[in-house]
Write a protein that holds these residues in place. Structure first.
Motif, short mmCIF file in Angstrom:
data_model
loop_
_atom_site.label_atom_id
_atom_site.label_comp_id
_atom_site.label_asym_id
_atom_site.label_seq_id
_atom_site.Cartn_x
_atom_site.Cartn_y
_atom_site.Cartn_z
N PHE A 40 0.84 -1.19 0.00
CA PHE A 40 0.00 0.00 0.00
C PHE A 40 0.88 1.25 0.00
CE2 PHE A 40 -3.37 2.67 2.09
CZ PHE A 40 -4.43 2.36 1.25
N PHE A 78 -4.76 -7.60 4.40
CA PHE A 78 -5.48 -6.49 5.02
C PHE A 78 -6.62 -6.99 5.91
CE2 PHE A 78 -8.58 -3.09 5.30
CZ PHE A 78 -7.78 -2.05 5.75
N ALA A 95 -2.18 0.85 8.71
CA ALA A 95 -2.30 0.26 7.37
C ALA A 95 -3.14 1.15 6.47
CB ALA A 95 -2.91 -1.14 7.48
N GLY A 96 -2.96 2.46 6.61
CA GLY A 96 -3.83 3.38 5.88
C GLY A 96 -5.27 2.99 6.16
N MET A 97 -5.52 2.62 7.41
CA MET A 97 -6.84 2.08 7.74
C MET A 97 -7.84 3.19 8.03
SD MET A 97 -7.97 -0.82 10.46
CE MET A 97 -7.53 -2.24 9.45
N THR A 98 -8.94 3.12 7.32
CA THR A 98 -10.01 4.10 7.46
C THR A 98 -10.83 3.83 8.71
OG1 THR A 98 -10.14 4.19 5.06
CG2 THR A 98 -12.05 5.02 6.28
N ARG A 103 -15.95 -1.05 11.90
CA ARG A 103 -14.69 -1.44 12.54
C ARG A 103 -14.64 -1.04 14.00
NH1 ARG A 103 -11.06 0.41 7.35
NH2 ARG A 103 -11.52 -1.40 6.09
N GLN A 118 -11.06 7.66 -1.65
CA GLN A 118 -11.24 6.51 -2.55
C GLN A 118 -11.39 7.03 -3.97
OE1 GLN A 118 -11.19 3.13 -1.65
NE2 GLN A 118 -10.50 3.99 0.30
N GLN A 142 -9.52 -4.32 -3.03
CA GLN A 142 -8.75 -5.10 -2.07
C GLN A 142 -9.74 -5.64 -1.04
OE1 GLN A 142 -5.11 -2.74 -0.79
NE2 GLN A 142 -6.68 -1.19 -1.07
N GLY A 144 -11.86 -6.62 1.93
CA GLY A 144 -12.01 -6.13 3.30
C GLY A 144 -11.78 -4.64 3.47
N THR A 145 -11.51 -3.93 2.38
CA THR A 145 -11.27 -2.49 2.50
C THR A 145 -12.60 -1.74 2.37
OG1 THR A 145 -10.92 -2.22 0.13
CG2 THR A 145 -8.98 -2.70 1.47
N THR A 146 -12.54 -0.44 2.65
CA THR A 146 -13.75 0.37 2.52
C THR A 146 -14.17 0.43 1.05
OG1 THR A 146 -12.29 2.29 2.54
CG2 THR A 146 -13.42 1.77 4.59
N ASP A 184 -7.51 3.64 -2.50
CA ASP A 184 -7.13 4.93 -1.92
C ASP A 184 -6.22 5.73 -2.87
OD1 ASP A 184 -7.74 2.80 -0.03
OD2 ASP A 184 -7.45 4.29 1.52
N GLU A 208 -12.08 9.99 3.49
CA GLU A 208 -11.94 9.18 4.71
C GLU A 208 -10.83 9.69 5.63
OE1 GLU A 208 -10.96 5.42 2.69
OE2 GLU A 208 -13.07 4.92 2.94
N TYR A 210 -7.69 8.26 8.17
CA TYR A 210 -6.88 7.11 8.59
C TYR A 210 -6.53 7.25 10.07
CZ TYR A 210 -5.68 6.32 3.60
OH TYR A 210 -5.70 6.07 2.27
N1 GLN Z 1 -8.29 2.82 3.52
C1 GLN Z 1 -8.78 1.57 3.10
C2 GLN Z 1 -9.43 0.85 4.23
O1 GLN Z 1 -9.20 1.14 5.36
C3 GLN Z 1 -7.70 0.69 2.47
C4 GLN Z 1 -6.54 0.40 3.36
C5 GLN Z 1 -5.55 -0.61 2.79
O2 GLN Z 1 -5.81 -1.27 1.81
N2 GLN Z 1 -4.42 -0.75 3.38
O3 GLN Z 1 -10.21 -0.02 4.06
#
Ligand code: GLN
Length: 249
Positions: A40, A78, A95-98, A103, A118, A142, A144-146, A184, A208, A210
């Motif tokens: 990512f 992810f 993980a650039g997680m939104t 969640r 996105q 990907q 499981g991502t947003t 993203d 979004e 992170y």
């Molecule tokens: N921001 C997106 C999410 O949280 C993708 C993050 C990622 O693929 N690492 O779902």
């Protein structure tokens, strides 16, 4: 003979002291385990030396330093990250997680440290011009991502193809297996730069935030992470790390 023995003993004693100051003196630091999906860029990726680097890796390192802990990074898919945080196999997820409500039922989030958007990647000659043209198309995401959640909600499971990471989704687009990829914006820019014949649509799919995810049971750690994050923001360290990887366009 006695003298030689005395000298020998003295050497052994001195050696022992040296070894002890070198070894026993440095108490091992407690580990801070970060979970991520190192596909990512520029948030996390594997560099030419096989190290996991990027914005998230450097922010995690800076947090670990503030906490006087030693950072260890675990790379996984992810959609394994939140389960890993819950199970305690990782202490924190960067993980650039939104941040989103779903969640939040499973983990706690720190204060946000970055914005994400996105976007849609298509082939340069694609007939997809805006979000409205996605109907009936095959969308790569990907798992499981947003991006996955939005597209599945908006266009239905049959129109969404899940991949284990962004690189695989983009490869499928290049091969013509999917018509576009929703991902993203910063990774999108990296993938478009690295693969010929692709472009990012101007229209944005979603905005979004992170943040760092931590098990709901580790409230003390969460407090420490938020404190470290606030200090790093204040010191300008977060900005410095971000601008190292993201050049202003
Ligand atoms: N921001 C997106 C999410 O949280 C993708 C993050 C990622 O693929 N690492 O779902």
């Amino acid at each position: 003979m006695k003298k030689t023995l005395a000298i020998l003993l003295a050497i052994v004693a001195v050696l022992g002291i040296c070894l002890c100051t070198a070894g026993c003196g440095t108490k091992e630091k407690e580990k801070l385990v970060m979970g991520t999906n190192a596909s990512f860029p520029p948030y996390e990726f594997v560099d030419d030396n096989g190290n996991i680097v990027g914005i998230d890796a450097e922010i995690a390192k800076a947090i670990a330093e503030k906490l006087n802990m030693e950072l260890e990074i675990k790379d996984m898919e992810f959609d394994s990250l939140i389960p890993a945080a819950k199970a305690g196999t990782v202490d924190m997820v960067l993980a650039g997680m939104t941040v989103n409500e779903e969640r939040k039922l499973s983990v706690d989030f720190s204060e946000s440290y970055a914005k994400g958007v996105q976007v849609i990647i298509v082939a340069e000659n694609s007939d997809i011009k805006t979000n409205d043209d996605l109907d009936g198309k095959m969308i790569g995401v990907q798992a499981g991502t947003t991006g996955d959640t939005y597209c599945t909600d908006d266009f239905g499971q049959d129109h969404v193809k899940q991949f284990a990471n962004g690189a695989l989704a983009v490869a499928a687009l290049t091969n013509g297996q999917v018509d576009c990829v929703v991902i993203d914006n910063e990774p999108a820019k990296n993938y478009v730069a690295a693969n010929k014949g692709l472009k990012i649509l101007e229209t944005v799919y979603a905005d979004e935030d992170y943040a760092i995810a931590v098990s709901k049971e580790k409230t003390e750690l969460m407090t420490k992470i938020n404190k470290a994050l606030a200090e790093l923001k204040e010191e300008g360290k977060i900005k410095e790390i971000v601008s190292k990887y993201i050049k202003a366009d």
